[in-house]
Write a protein that holds these residues in place. Structure first.
Motif, PDB file in Angstrom:
ATOM      1  N   MET A   1      -8.245   4.785   0.948  1.00 36.65           N
ATOM      2  CA  MET A   1      -8.102   4.038   2.194  1.00 36.65           C
ATOM      3  C   MET A   1      -9.155   2.938   2.276  1.00 36.65           C
ATOM      4  O   MET A   1      -8.879   1.834   2.711  1.00 36.65           O
ATOM      5  CB  MET A   1      -8.278   4.968   3.398  1.00 36.65           C
ATOM      6  CG  MET A   1      -7.159   5.959   3.559  1.00 36.65           C
ATOM      7  SD  MET A   1      -5.596   5.117   3.872  1.00 36.65           S
ATOM      8  CE  MET A   1      -4.521   6.525   3.775  1.00 36.65           C
TER       9      MET A   1
ATOM     10  N   ALA B   1       0.841  -1.186   0.000  1.00 36.24           N
ATOM     11  CA  ALA B   1       0.000   0.000   0.000  1.00 36.24           C
ATOM     12  C   ALA B   1       0.881   1.241   0.000  1.00 36.24           C
ATOM     13  O   ALA B   1       2.015   1.204   0.468  1.00 36.24           O
ATOM     14  CB  ALA B   1      -0.899  -0.003   1.237  1.00 36.24           C
ATOM     15  N   GLY B   2       0.354   2.324  -0.519  1.00 38.36           N
ATOM     16  CA  GLY B   2       1.135   3.563  -0.522  1.00 38.36           C
ATOM     17  C   GLY B   2       0.612   4.504  -1.584  1.00 38.36           C
ATOM     18  O   GLY B   2      -0.268   4.139  -2.365  1.00 38.36           O
TER      19      GLY B   2
ATOM     20  N   ALA C   1      -8.268   0.037  -0.029  1.00 39.33           N
ATOM     21  CA  ALA C   1      -7.168  -0.763   0.534  1.00 39.33           C
ATOM     22  C   ALA C   1      -7.677  -1.587   1.717  1.00 39.33           C
ATOM     23  O   ALA C   1      -7.331  -2.769   1.867  1.00 39.33           O
ATOM     24  CB  ALA C   1      -6.025   0.151   0.947  1.00 39.33           C
TER      25      ALA C   1
ATOM     26  N   VAL D   1      -5.500   2.047   7.085  1.00 39.26           N
ATOM     27  CA  VAL D   1      -5.406   0.649   6.636  1.00 39.26           C
ATOM     28  C   VAL D   1      -4.683  -0.215   7.667  1.00 39.26           C
ATOM     29  O   VAL D   1      -5.040  -1.357   7.903  1.00 39.26           O
ATOM     30  CB  VAL D   1      -4.628   0.559   5.288  1.00 39.26           C
ATOM     31  CG1 VAL D   1      -4.783  -0.821   4.684  1.00 39.26           C
ATOM     32  CG2 VAL D   1      -5.080   1.632   4.318  1.00 39.26           C
TER      33      VAL D   1
ATOM     34  N   PHE E   1       3.778  -0.833   3.891  1.00 43.43           N
ATOM     35  CA  PHE E   1       3.541   0.546   3.475  1.00 43.43           C
ATOM     36  C   PHE E   1       4.779   1.006   2.711  1.00 43.43           C
ATOM     37  O   PHE E   1       5.884   1.016   3.251  1.00 43.43           O
ATOM     38  CB  PHE E   1       3.281   1.407   4.709  1.00 43.43           C
ATOM     39  CG  PHE E   1       3.296   2.877   4.428  1.00 43.43           C
ATOM     40  CD1 PHE E   1       2.356   3.442   3.571  1.00 43.43           C
ATOM     41  CD2 PHE E   1       4.253   3.696   5.012  1.00 43.43           C
ATOM     42  CE1 PHE E   1       2.381   4.805   3.300  1.00 43.43           C
ATOM     43  CE2 PHE E   1       4.275   5.063   4.753  1.00 43.43           C
ATOM     44  CZ  PHE E   1       3.338   5.614   3.892  1.00 43.43           C
TER      45      PHE E   1
ATOM     46  N   GLY F   1      -2.834   3.455  -5.728  1.00 46.69           N
ATOM     47  CA  GLY F   1      -2.442   4.600  -4.899  1.00 46.69           C
ATOM     48  C   GLY F   1      -3.047   5.848  -5.490  1.00 46.69           C
ATOM     49  O   GLY F   1      -3.496   5.850  -6.624  1.00 46.69           O
TER      50      GLY F   1
ATOM     51  N   THR G   1       2.024  10.931   5.715  1.00 45.90           N
ATOM     52  CA  THR G   1       1.392   9.891   4.902  1.00 45.90           C
ATOM     53  C   THR G   1       1.383   8.567   5.660  1.00 45.90           C
ATOM     54  O   THR G   1       0.391   7.845   5.670  1.00 45.90           O
ATOM     55  CB  THR G   1       2.168   9.714   3.578  1.00 45.90           C
ATOM     56  OG1 THR G   1       2.436  10.996   3.042  1.00 45.90           O
ATOM     57  CG2 THR G   1       1.377   8.907   2.588  1.00 45.90           C
TER      58      THR G   1
ATOM     59  N   VAL H   1      -3.476  11.438   0.082  1.00 47.91           N
ATOM     60  CA  VAL H   1      -4.253  10.516   0.902  1.00 47.91           C
ATOM     61  C   VAL H   1      -5.734  10.881   0.758  1.00 47.91           C
ATOM     62  O   VAL H   1      -6.098  12.026   0.938  1.00 47.91           O
ATOM     63  CB  VAL H   1      -3.837  10.680   2.375  1.00 47.91           C
ATOM     64  CG1 VAL H   1      -4.728   9.868   3.272  1.00 47.91           C
ATOM     65  CG2 VAL H   1      -2.373  10.319   2.538  1.00 47.91           C
TER      66      VAL H   1
ATOM     67  N   PHE I   1      -1.869   6.232   6.617  1.00 49.88           N
ATOM     68  CA  PHE I   1      -2.031   4.824   6.244  1.00 49.88           C
ATOM     69  C   PHE I   1      -2.134   3.917   7.478  1.00 49.88           C
ATOM     70  O   PHE I   1      -2.880   2.959   7.484  1.00 49.88           O
ATOM     71  CB  PHE I   1      -0.886   4.365   5.332  1.00 49.88           C
ATOM     72  CG  PHE I   1      -1.163   4.601   3.878  1.00 49.88           C
ATOM     73  CD1 PHE I   1      -1.779   3.619   3.111  1.00 49.88           C
ATOM     74  CD2 PHE I   1      -0.850   5.811   3.284  1.00 49.88           C
ATOM     75  CE1 PHE I   1      -2.055   3.839   1.763  1.00 49.88           C
ATOM     76  CE2 PHE I   1      -1.122   6.038   1.945  1.00 49.88           C
ATOM     77  CZ  PHE I   1      -1.724   5.060   1.173  1.00 49.88           C
ATOM     78  N   ARG I   2      -1.386   4.267   8.496  1.00 46.61           N
ATOM     79  CA  ARG I   2      -1.460   3.470   9.732  1.00 46.61           C
ATOM     80  C   ARG I   2      -2.889   3.508  10.273  1.00 46.61           C
ATOM     81  O   ARG I   2      -3.465   2.477  10.641  1.00 46.61           O
ATOM     82  CB  ARG I   2      -0.489   4.030  10.776  1.00 46.61           C
ATOM     83  CG  ARG I   2      -0.524   3.292  12.101  1.00 46.61           C
ATOM     84  CD  ARG I   2       0.161   4.075  13.205  1.00 46.61           C
ATOM     85  NE  ARG I   2      -0.460   5.386  13.357  1.00 46.61           N
ATOM     86  CZ  ARG I   2       0.093   6.405  14.015  1.00 46.61           C
ATOM     87  NH1 ARG I   2       1.286   6.271  14.542  1.00 46.61           N
ATOM     88  NH2 ARG I   2      -0.533   7.559  14.117  1.00 46.61           N
TER      89      ARG I   2
END
Ligand code: GDP
Length: 436
Positions: free
Chosen positions: A204, A106-107, A207, A242, A221, A195, A234, A199, A238-239
């Motif tokens: 999100m 993911a990213g 994912a 996802v 990530f 991606g 970022t 963000v 993501f933390r």
């Protein structure tokens, strides 16, 4: 990457190494310089603060012991703390008990996910795994084709939705890919996800949906190390959106300041597993916090060398030799003694490989073998004590006698004597640089 940071840290620490004893004021001044160096390298403020506080506390409380002088102890502390913020131990991939192991990437768009999928696939294949690449980035035009291309280059199969079925549902593709992996006996499934440039919630959610459908063993990530402070924000997004189990830093070959590498572990609490440092599939490796720290300090693996030396050398003798090294007064007698002590520490190629700059000398190092050392030892033993003390007196006729006595060619004696003078000069310079 890290060049400026390396330069600044090295110069901050070099100032220290010229001092015999360190006062609290010396430590504070060095800590201040380290702080500026880290902030300029774009390391997150919270990380810098903790780091500096620990350095100060440990440096001030450090007992003077062993073979290290106070300045060397500070270098050692800085190195250890760098290793800690980079994650401590090298963290390896976790594999599922019941294959296939599912790894989801993911990213943000452009972070290097698709490239990484190919790199990771090749790396895993070389280790005897049979990975299946899965194209779940169905948004970006060409993303599927791009994955197929890297898959082909890596020599692994790519699972993608059949063309002509509309955009397709990435969650459905991911699910079917797991079935396909089981059927075709792939032990690892690598899921490339979409991606966005920034963000956003939809990204999100997609994912997270894929995650729920395939229950990954690892969610990696992927973050471009060149984006500096943004890497941290970022990563946090993501933390929270996802969740991930590890980080992959890409584009470490760039000339950015490198702060992302130093911040992301501490800020997200998740380890860095891999580092990508180029566009080719082979430009990729496990991330080793200790090696990265040495690289940042521009010191090769001198610290391991110091630690080994601490265990094997006679402290008093080592100090005398160090003093002679620094002043360029090393004799062949010392050289012989050190050589004998060094041999106790292990194969010589390994030891030399830890020296700064030795990275580029790998091929030459491979040729340094212990037999060669036996020869050197025989030549030195064939010299009189006066000659060992003052090698300058070893003229042509003496060289001939030494060669005959030790069963070697005059050429070998010449080479040893010349090398010795070169080494003595180089060591005196290095001693000046690192304060050894
Ligand atoms: P994605 O959108 O996350 O899938 O990113 P891509 O894999 O398409 O990579 C975006 C660009 O970065 C491509 O041009 C890659 O060649 C390049 N790239 C990826 N990894 C690296 C790296 O480690 N170093 C360098 N210099 N370029 C990289």
């Amino acid at each position: 990457m890290f060049d400026t940071l390396s330069d600044r840290l090295t110069s901050a620490l070099q100032t220290l190494s010229r001092k015999g004893r360190l006062s609290d004021a010396d430590i504070d001044a060095t800590a201040r310089e380290i702080r500026i160096a880290l902030l300029e390298a774009d390391v997150a403020l919270s990380v810098v603060k903790d780091f500096i506080a620990r350095i100060k506390e440990r440096a001030k409380g450090a007992e003077v012991h062993g073979a290290l002088n106070p300045a060397q102890q500070v270098i050692k502390i800085v190195n250890e703390e760098l290793v800690t913020i980079l994650g401590g131990e090298t963290r390896r991939l976790t594999f599922a008990k019941n294959p296939p192991t599912v790894i989801m990437l993911a990213g943000l768009q452009g972070a290097g996910k698709t490239t990484l999928a190919g790199k990771l696939a090749l790396w895993l294949k070389k280790q005897g795994h049979a990975p299946l690449l899965v194209a779940c980035d169905l948004q970006r035009p060409n993303a599927v084709t791009q994955l197929q291309v890297v898959g082909e280059r890596a020599g692994v199969t790519t699972f993608a939705p059949e063309p002509g079925n509309g955009v397709g549902d990435p969650v459905d593709v991911a699910r079917r890919a797991i079935d396909e992996a089981k059927r075709a006996q792939h032990d690892i499934v690598l899921v490339d996800t979409a991606g966005r440039l920034g963000v956003d919630e939809e990204l999100m959610k997609q994912a997270a949906d894929i995650r729920d459908a395939v229950s990954p063993d690892e969610t990696l990530f992927v973050v471009d190390a060149m984006i500096g402070q943004d890497a941290v924000t970022t990563a946090e997004a993501f933390r929270d959106g996802v969740g991930f189990t590890g980080v992959v830093l890409t584009k470490l070959d760039g000339d950015a300041r490198g702060g992302a590498a130093l911040s992301v572990r501490q800020v997200t609490g998740q380890p860095i597993l891999f580092a990508s440092n180029g566009e080719k599939l082979e430009d990729f490796d496990l991330f080793h916090p200790d090696r990265m720290a040495s690289r940042i300090l521009g010191m090769g693996d001198v610290l391991s060398l110091i630690e080994q030396a601490e265990q094997h050398f006679d402290q008093e003798k080592a100090e005398q030799t160090a003093a002679k090294l620094g002043s360029g007064q090393l004799t062949l007698e010392d050289f012989l003694e050190q050589m004998l002590a060094v041999r106790k520490m292990g194969p010589i190629g390994n030891l030399l490989g830890m020296l700064p700059g030795a990275g580029q000398m790998k091929d030459q190092l491979a040729q340094v073998d212990d037999k060669h050392l036996d020869k050197l030892q025989a030549i030195i033993r064939g010299m009189t004590p006066a000659e060992r003390d003052d090698p300058k007196m070893i003229n042509a006729s003496r060289r001939l006698r030494i060669a005959k006595g030790s069963g070697v060619a005059v050429r070998d004696v010449n080479e040893l004597v010349n090398r010795f003078f070169e080494a003595r000069k180089m060591m005196a310079q290095m001693a000046g640089r690192f304060g050894f």
